[in-house]
Design a protein around this motif. Sequence first.
Motif, PDB file in Angstrom:
ATOM      1  N   TYR A 182       0.833  -1.206   0.000  1.00  0.00           N
ATOM      2  CA  TYR A 182       0.000   0.000   0.000  1.00  0.00           C
ATOM      3  C   TYR A 182       0.866   1.253   0.000  1.00  0.00           C
ATOM      4  O   TYR A 182       1.660   1.468   0.917  1.00  0.00           O
ATOM      5  CB  TYR A 182      -0.921  -0.002   1.220  1.00  0.00           C
ATOM      6  CG  TYR A 182      -1.798   1.230   1.328  1.00  0.00           C
ATOM      7  CD1 TYR A 182      -2.796   1.474   0.400  1.00  0.00           C
ATOM      8  CD2 TYR A 182      -1.613   2.144   2.368  1.00  0.00           C
ATOM      9  CE1 TYR A 182      -3.604   2.598   0.503  1.00  0.00           C
ATOM     10  CE2 TYR A 182      -2.414   3.263   2.479  1.00  0.00           C
ATOM     11  CZ  TYR A 182      -3.416   3.498   1.538  1.00  0.00           C
ATOM     12  OH  TYR A 182      -4.206   4.608   1.638  1.00  0.00           O
ATOM     13  N   ASP A 204      -2.638   2.420  -4.189  1.00  0.00           N
ATOM     14  CA  ASP A 204      -2.639   3.631  -3.370  1.00  0.00           C
ATOM     15  C   ASP A 204      -4.009   3.954  -2.785  1.00  0.00           C
ATOM     16  O   ASP A 204      -4.152   4.962  -2.093  1.00  0.00           O
ATOM     17  CB  ASP A 204      -2.167   4.830  -4.214  1.00  0.00           C
ATOM     18  CG  ASP A 204      -0.737   4.661  -4.707  1.00  0.00           C
ATOM     19  OD1 ASP A 204       0.057   4.028  -3.991  1.00  0.00           O
ATOM     20  OD2 ASP A 204      -0.426   5.157  -5.804  1.00  0.00           O
ATOM     21  N   PRO A 206      -7.490   2.193  -0.803  1.00  0.00           N
ATOM     22  CA  PRO A 206      -8.103   1.000  -0.198  1.00  0.00           C
ATOM     23  C   PRO A 206      -9.189   0.384  -1.068  1.00  0.00           C
ATOM     24  O   PRO A 206      -9.352  -0.840  -1.087  1.00  0.00           O
ATOM     25  CB  PRO A 206      -8.667   1.520   1.122  1.00  0.00           C
ATOM     26  CG  PRO A 206      -7.802   2.699   1.453  1.00  0.00           C
ATOM     27  CD  PRO A 206      -7.469   3.334   0.141  1.00  0.00           C
ATOM     28  N   ILE A 209      -7.706  -1.956  -3.526  1.00  0.00           N
ATOM     29  CA  ILE A 209      -7.340  -3.231  -2.905  1.00  0.00           C
ATOM     30  C   ILE A 209      -8.578  -4.119  -2.764  1.00  0.00           C
ATOM     31  O   ILE A 209      -8.542  -5.321  -3.056  1.00  0.00           O
ATOM     32  CB  ILE A 209      -6.666  -3.004  -1.546  1.00  0.00           C
ATOM     33  CG1 ILE A 209      -5.349  -2.236  -1.728  1.00  0.00           C
ATOM     34  CG2 ILE A 209      -6.414  -4.331  -0.840  1.00  0.00           C
ATOM     35  CD1 ILE A 209      -4.679  -1.830  -0.435  1.00  0.00           C
ATOM     36  N   VAL A 227      -1.632  -7.806   2.319  1.00  0.00           N
ATOM     37  CA  VAL A 227      -1.466  -6.379   2.056  1.00  0.00           C
ATOM     38  C   VAL A 227      -0.395  -5.846   2.999  1.00  0.00           C
ATOM     39  O   VAL A 227      -0.569  -5.859   4.222  1.00  0.00           O
ATOM     40  CB  VAL A 227      -2.786  -5.615   2.261  1.00  0.00           C
ATOM     41  CG1 VAL A 227      -2.580  -4.123   2.016  1.00  0.00           C
ATOM     42  CG2 VAL A 227      -3.876  -6.169   1.352  1.00  0.00           C
ATOM     43  N   ASN A 229       1.592  -2.876   4.561  1.00  0.00           N
ATOM     44  CA  ASN A 229       1.329  -1.466   4.843  1.00  0.00           C
ATOM     45  C   ASN A 229       2.521  -0.886   5.604  1.00  0.00           C
ATOM     46  O   ASN A 229       2.699  -1.169   6.795  1.00  0.00           O
ATOM     47  CB  ASN A 229       0.048  -1.353   5.686  1.00  0.00           C
ATOM     48  CG  ASN A 229      -0.352   0.079   5.965  1.00  0.00           C
ATOM     49  OD1 ASN A 229      -0.116   0.974   5.161  1.00  0.00           O
ATOM     50  ND2 ASN A 229      -0.988   0.297   7.112  1.00  0.00           N
ATOM     51  N   LEU A 293      -6.053   0.924   8.068  1.00  0.00           N
ATOM     52  CA  LEU A 293      -6.119   0.553   6.656  1.00  0.00           C
ATOM     53  C   LEU A 293      -7.059  -0.627   6.447  1.00  0.00           C
ATOM     54  O   LEU A 293      -7.858  -0.638   5.494  1.00  0.00           O
ATOM     55  CB  LEU A 293      -4.722   0.213   6.128  1.00  0.00           C
ATOM     56  CG  LEU A 293      -4.673  -0.272   4.666  1.00  0.00           C
ATOM     57  CD1 LEU A 293      -5.254   0.772   3.722  1.00  0.00           C
ATOM     58  CD2 LEU A 293      -3.248  -0.638   4.270  1.00  0.00           C
TER      59      LEU A 293
END
Length: 308
Positions: A182, A204, A206, A209, A227, A229, A293
């Motif tokens: 991310y 970039d 959410p 994703i 993911v 982060n 996130l």
Amino acid sequence: MTTSMIQPQMTDEVAMAIAQGRPVVALESTIISHGMPWPRNAEVALAVEQAVRDEGAVPATIAVIDGICCAGLSPAQVERLGRDTDVVKAASRDLGACLVRGQTAGTTVSATMRIAALAGIDVFATGGVGGVHRGEGMDISADLTELSVTDVLVVCAGVKSILDIPRTLEMLETLRVPVVTYGANEFPAFYTPHSGIDAGERFDDPAQIAAARSANRRVGMTTGMLVANPIPAADALDAQEIGATIEASLAAAEAQGITGKDVTPFLLGRLNEVTDGTALAANIALVLNNARLAARIAVAGANPGVWA
């Protein structure tokens, strides 16, 4: 003869959110039972839950309480995990034994994923996942194989920096687990955003994703998704200093004959001691960052047409 799968015991808040299709984020409990001292462990656990709520999702801290899989804990249960000395540490392979013995356990990444999946929770936030340990041995975390078979999205700050990051990423590729980073072009190394390793896939937003997760399912993928982060720069530790400290700590573990599942808690404790608490502060910061996130991804995924 077939055996029906266990339905985890849920708090009313979590059960209602799942029934209504609202975003829910699973949280692991070894950070309470084995990751931090009392009362800091319980304070952090409740703060992480609040961070999820602040982003519009419902937190579901996962654990085994008296032989019952739980998705969502009461404050009293959080305190029990943080204070009692008889709480065990359970990976996914240990769950059956814990249930039979009626034990209370903090759940690792793999066990948390398994219980979350049973509860119908798609998103999980943790600190760092396990992986391939350094050296020539075959010490490989069950977190990786669980990611290959359990359909849960896991948000972390990368694999724990005490591990072999390149070999871990190679193993995830072999297991066909999608890995995205991310907001960065470099895969993070837990306490620092810098590992020197290319991030591979980068997103970039959410919502992107969540959309990638949905697309993976539409093409028949049945794995989890990782993911990565990066820890915020303001909270990160110096990459060279923490690297040297890790190497020294690994040597100390070997000299003391510490092996297997005892290595990680030993190393994390030693890192906190050597860094005068800055490693613990960084750990807390990255867990909160991951929870935020994960909640944003869960909220985006709860929108019609995104999370199919």
